[in-house]
Every structure is written in structure tokens, then in C-alpha cells.
Design a protein around this motif. Structure first.
Motif, PDB file in Angstrom:
ATOM      1  N   ALA A 140       0.828  -1.201   0.000  1.00  0.00           N
ATOM      2  CA  ALA A 140       0.000   0.000   0.000  1.00  0.00           C
ATOM      3  C   ALA A 140       0.867   1.257   0.000  1.00  0.00           C
ATOM      4  CB  ALA A 140      -0.934  -0.008   1.212  1.00  0.00           C
ATOM      5  N   TRP A 141       1.965   1.238   0.770  1.00  0.00           N
ATOM      6  CA  TRP A 141       2.828   2.418   0.810  1.00  0.00           C
ATOM      7  C   TRP A 141       3.462   2.679  -0.558  1.00  0.00           C
ATOM      8  CZ3 TRP A 141       7.867   3.452  -0.328  1.00  0.00           C
ATOM      9  CH2 TRP A 141       8.328   4.716   0.042  1.00  0.00           C
ATOM     10  N   LEU A 142       3.968   1.636  -1.201  1.00  0.00           N
ATOM     11  CA  LEU A 142       4.623   1.816  -2.493  1.00  0.00           C
ATOM     12  C   LEU A 142       3.632   2.314  -3.542  1.00  0.00           C
ATOM     13  CD1 LEU A 142       7.130   1.500  -4.270  1.00  0.00           C
ATOM     14  CD2 LEU A 142       6.429  -0.857  -4.708  1.00  0.00           C
ATOM     15  N   THR A 143       2.439   1.741  -3.570  1.00  0.00           N
ATOM     16  CA  THR A 143       1.446   2.191  -4.545  1.00  0.00           C
ATOM     17  C   THR A 143       1.025   3.623  -4.265  1.00  0.00           C
ATOM     18  OG1 THR A 143       0.631  -0.093  -4.607  1.00  0.00           O
ATOM     19  CG2 THR A 143      -0.715   1.578  -5.675  1.00  0.00           C
ATOM     20  N   GLY A 144       0.837   3.968  -2.980  1.00  0.00           N
ATOM     21  CA  GLY A 144       0.494   5.342  -2.635  1.00  0.00           C
ATOM     22  C   GLY A 144       1.591   6.319  -3.032  1.00  0.00           C
ATOM     23  N   PHE A 145       2.835   5.909  -2.862  1.00  0.00           N
ATOM     24  CA  PHE A 145       3.963   6.749  -3.300  1.00  0.00           C
ATOM     25  C   PHE A 145       3.895   6.975  -4.806  1.00  0.00           C
ATOM     26  CE2 PHE A 145       8.289   7.449  -4.761  1.00  0.00           C
ATOM     27  CZ  PHE A 145       8.762   8.409  -3.871  1.00  0.00           C
ATOM     28  N   GLY A 146       3.577   5.917  -5.554  1.00  0.00           N
ATOM     29  CA  GLY A 146       3.457   6.062  -7.005  1.00  0.00           C
ATOM     30  C   GLY A 146       2.320   6.985  -7.403  1.00  0.00           C
TER      31      GLY A 146
END
Length: 545
Positions: free
Chosen positions: A85-91
Motif C-alpha cells: 500500500a505504501w509503495l502504490t500510494g507513493f506512485g
């Protein structure tokens, strides 16, 4: 109190929503053009910083609220944060920042600035990736579907097509738990095991919002749409949908049928991007092609969810953003190196995030897969390279939409340098990308490297043969196809599939009209229905006698 913005996942979401409303209310009094051009971009940059800080905070506990829905259904609202979730939100926030620093946003008098809709759409996309239960996912998905239409704009029916796609994907997402059992509404998402029917519906919902070919027409522009809006419209909901595709263990995405469908999607979108002469439409189809490529690469990794999606996600968010930023930077600074780095990152050359997934395309030649599929991928990649070279950023491709387009933000150069640095870092050290996301994805970097080390000559041929052939095809475009432009436009129209959807639309309209005529005859016109009923009753009486 202010630490809430970088200590809670709700902080960046609240920041985006509050800033959008404040900027909307203050719009009539903001007469400084530079402030109007820069304010949304600075809001996005702050949100990205807040979200990045969450990675170094203590593990955030999941929050859950029980809810008893209508008809006695038990449901739960749940918010949780993990590495994926963090990586996708960063993207999502990286795409938002890249879109808002680009020039060309239309500011139409009497309408809300589309950049504010982009801020709200990013907030809804973040809610999707933070959803810990199906009920929360549905609510966030509904908000995202509405904001997609607002962001698309009314030009040539853009809003209508985006809303139709969003509502249909929402319906599919609602039907999935009904086929999987009502307990799906209250169980945490990480504990869910979807059956085959629920997997199919969830996959279709994700593919529709991800705009994977052939579910792409809602993002294909019919009028001139700026690159900035196209980027936001496609990949703010698109990355949230990609998150959903990789959220659950779905054997469907590792099946031969899925790989075959994504190979066809890769070829169809590449053919449309190469054949069309419209730069705006070609850019949209290249976005669609990379979305289809990410879906194929995720399936070919054969890694447990979400490890197989980490590299494709990084490639999407870094390469797509860098490609458009390089165009704007070249116009302002006349720098050439961002353009070549963007081309390398978008295709997937060594030391870029897409490099490992591109090598894995050679796995199509394994015994269980098809030689035909591998040849089709070579053709698709060749056409994509040719389209990439033919429509590469140049000064003649500047968008000049009407209604007072915004200028490039003051954050353009810093954003481009940041994205270029991320692309090189993640490409040179893919393990660092996995480690950055947290312990739950730590192994994916090493697994991807192990897979790449075993691709052999087939993988390298799959990488470099389309690169050379596509470059030759682009260089020979004028002497080979100058006399065949009408044929190319016919190919572009056929590959775009707009005609097929028009056919089904007319067919549906005809069926609805026929049903309406039948109802009028039976229930209304001439009271024919009552006469028919009396005749049937008389027949029953006579035959019964």
C-alpha cells in the motif's frame, strides 16, 4: 497536531482534500498567475513528503469499525497500511506531482480548475490502497469513479465515458463478494481467499480502471487533451486498480489464458500507437500499451502477490512521468539527456526499473507457453519502439489548449531530477526498491534478480531485437509508409476498437428500442395486451371444456 500529516495515513489524504477546497474557495481572489500555476503542485509535493515520512514511522495499527448493513448483512470499515500500500500510494502521489508541474492545464471560466479534481482523485486513490475491508474498498472505489469523470472533463463526452467505466467497474467489484460469500464484506482483505468467479470479476474491475486494452476507450481522447491531464486521468485511478490486481493471491493472473489475453492487448495497443498520426492519441495508446505490459509482466513473474508487481509498478510510475517531464524540461532548458533517459526507462533498457520485467518476456518460449505468443510480443515491442521514436518529445509537440492554459510549475526541474534519480536508483539496485517497501516485500527483489539471471539468451534477444527493429522501422517510416498513410489510419481505427464499441452501442440501443415498442404494444397502444389476454383466457376455457 501538525505531526498528524506525516504520522498517520489519513494525514496526506486530509491535506489533499482540505487544500483542494481551500484553493477552490480562494480561486476568485488568486489573481497572481504564478501562484495559480504553482499552488496545486506545491500541495502535491507536500503530500508526497508526508507520505514518504510514513515509511520511517512505527508500524501503524489497522483500524476497524463494525457496521450492520441493510438486510442484516454484517460489514466492517477497515483501514490498514502495509508495504504494498505504501509503495502504490507513493506512485500515485508521484504521478500527481508530475502531472501538476506540467504545463497545459485548461482553466475554463466558470468551472472548477481540473487540477483540484486531480488532488481529490489522488486522495480517493490513496483511500483505495489503504482499504482493509471490501466495504471500505467499495466506498473508496465509488468516490474514485465519480472523480474520474470530473477530471476527464466534458470535452467530446469524456466525463460520460469515464463515469460509465467507473460505474461498471464498481458494479463488478460489488458482485465479486456476493459470489464469494457475504462474509467477504466484513473479513479483512489479507484473510480473503477469492473463488474463481470472484477473481474474474475483481480482475475485470481492475483491468477496466487500469485501462488495459481492450478496456481502454474511456481514456482515449476524442479531443485535444493535454499530456498533464491524460497522465492524471489514466494513472491516478490506474495505479489504484493495479494495486487491486496484485492485492490478493489470484491464480487467474498466473494462468495461460491471462497471459494470452495480455499478449493480444500488448499487440493491439502497440499497433494503434504506431499507426495513428495524431500525437495526442498516440500518447494515450502508449500509456495503454505500458499498462498492458505491466499486466503481462506481473503474470510472467510467477511470484506470489504482490511481489511480482513491484518492478512493473516502479517502471510505470517512474518511466511514464519522466517521459512527459523530459518534454517540458527540453522546452524550458533545452536539456537532451532527460529525453534519452526517458526513452530508455519507458522501454526498459539496463539500469532502469523495467529492465528485469522486459527480460522475463522471454519466458514465453518455455515449454508450457507458446512460440506464437513470443513472436507476437516481439512484434508488439517492435511497434512500440517505433511509436516511441516517431512520437518522441520534440518542440513541435507542444500542447496549446485554449482557455488560458497553465504554465510549467517552478517545481518542474526538481521533480524531473527526483524522478530521474528514482528511475536510476531502482533500475541499478532493484533490491533497494523491495527493501524500501518494508519487510513484507523484502524477498521480491532477490527473487526478481534470481529470475533474471536464468533468462538466458532468449531473454536478451527478446529485449534487444525489438529495440533494433523498432528503430529501423521508425527511421524508414517516411520512405516506406508515406504513400500508405490512409492505410495506416485504417489500421489505427481498426486497432483502436472504437468501431466495435459503437456497434455494440447501436445494438444495445436497438434492443432497448425494440423492448420499448413491445411494451407499448402489449401494455398500451390499442389495448392489444388486454385483447391478447382475453383471447388466451377464451382459448383456455374452450380447450378445457
Amino acid at each position: 497536531m501538525i505531526s498528524f500529516f506525516w504520522q498517520s495515513p489519513f494525514g496526506p489524504i486530509f491535506w489533499l482534500v482540505a487544500a483542494a477546497f481551500v484553493l477552490s474557495a480562494a480561486g476568485p481572489w488568486l489573481r497572481d498567475r504564478r501562484l495559480n500555476d504553482n499552488a496545486p503542485a506545491f500541495v502535491a509535493a507536500a503530500a508526497l513528503l508526508f507520505w514518504s515520512a510514513l515509511r520511517w514511522q512505527a508500524e501503524w495499527p489497522a483500524m476497524q469499525w463494525a457496521w450492520r448493513a441493510a438486510l442484516g448483512w454484517n460489514a466492517a470499515w477497515r483501514i490498514q497500511m502495509d508495504g504494498w500500500a505504501w509503495l502504490t500510494g507513493f506512485g500515485i502521489l508521484l504521478i500527481l506531482l508530475a502531472a501538476l508541474v506540467l504545463p497545459g492545464w485548461r482553466v475554463r471560466p466558470g468551472f472548477i480548475d481540473a487540477r483540484l479534481w486531480a488532488l481529490l482523485a489522488a486522495a480517493a486513490a490513496l483511500l483505495v490502497v489503504l482499504s482493509g475491508s471490501w466495504m471500505t474498498l467499495l466506498a473508496a472505489w465509488a468516490a474514485l469513479a465519480f472523480l474520474m469523470g470530473a477530471l476527464a472533463g466534458a470535452e467530446s463526452g469524456g466525463s460520460a465515458r469515464a463515469w460509465i467505466a467507473g460505474l461498471f467497474s464498481l458494479l463488478l467489484l460489488f458482485l465479486a463478494p456476493l459470489l464469494n460469500g457475504l462474509q467477504t464484506f466484513w473479513q479483512p482483505l489479507e484473510a480473503l481467499a477469492l473463488n474463481a468467479q470472484a477473481q474474474l470479476l475483481a480482475t475485470l474491475a481492475g483491468a477496466l480502471l487500469f485501462a488495459v486494452y481492450p478496456f481502454h476507450l474511456w481514456v482515449a481522447p476524442r479531443a485535444n487533451r493535454s499530456a498533464a491531464r491524460q497522465l492524471a486521468l489514466h494513472f491516478l485511478p490506474g495505479l489504484a486498480a493495479f494495486y487491486l490486481l496484485a492485492r490478493f493471491p489470484m491464480p487467474l493472473l498466473l494462468s495461460q489464458a491471462w497471459i494470452a489475453l495480455t499478449v493480444v492487448a500488448l499487440l493491439g495497443s502497440a499497433l494503434a500507437a504506431w499507426a495513428t498520426r495524431d500525437v495526442c492519441l498516440a500518447r494515450a495508446y502508449m500509456f495503454i500499451n505500458r499498462a498492458s505490459w505491466a499486466a503481462l509482466a506481473m503474470g510472467l513473474a510467477f511470484l506470489p502477490a504482490p511481489a511480482g508487481a513491484v518492478a512493473p509498478l516502479a517502471a510505470l510510475m517512474a518511466a511514464i512521468a519522466l517521459w512527459l517531464l523530459a518534454d517540458a524540461v527540453q522546452q524550458r532548458m533545452n536539456w537532451q539527456w532527460p529525453r534519452y533517459l526517458a526513452l530508455a526507462a519507458l522501454y526498459g533498457l539496463p539500469f532502469t526499473p523495467a529492465f528485469a520485467p522486459n527480460l522475463l518476456l522471454g519466458r514465453l518460449l518455455l515449454a508450457d507457453l507458446s512460440l506464437v505468443a513470443w513472436l507476437l510480443v516481439l512484434l508488439a515491442q517492435t511497434l512500440f519502439v517505433a511509436a516511441l521514436w516517431l512520437h518522441r518529445p520534440t518542440h513541435k509537440h507542444i500542447n496549446t489548449p485554449a482557455h488560458h492554459p497553465s504554465s510549467a510549475s517552478a517545481l518542474l526541474i526538481p521533480t524531473m531530477i527526483m524522478v530521474a534519480g528514482l528511475a536510476l536508483w531502482w533500475g541499478a539496485a532493484p533490491g533497494s526498491l523491495a527493501a524500501l517497501t518494508g519487510a513484507d516485500l523484502n524477498e521480491s527483489g532477490g527473487q526478481t534478480l534470481a529470475l533474471v539471471s536464468n533468462v538466458g539468451l532468449t531473454g536478451w534477444f527478446t529485449l534487444f531485437a525489438p529495440l533494433v527493429l523498432g528503430w529501423l522501422l521508425a527511421r524508414g517510416d517516411e520512405p516506406l509508409f508515406a504513400a500508405l498513410r490512409e492505410w495506416q489510419e485504417t489500421v489505427a481505427h481498426a486497432a483502436g476498437l472504437d468501431w466495435l464499441y459503437h456497434f455494440f452501442g447501436r445494438l444495445l440501443h436497438g434492443l432497448i428500442a425494440a423492448w420499448g415498442y413491445a411494451v407499448d404494444i402489449v401494455d398500451g397502444a390499442g389495448q392489444f395486451g388486454w385483447a391478447l389476454l382475453a383471447f388466451l383466457i377464451a382459448m383456455l376455457i374452450l380447450t378445457g371444456g
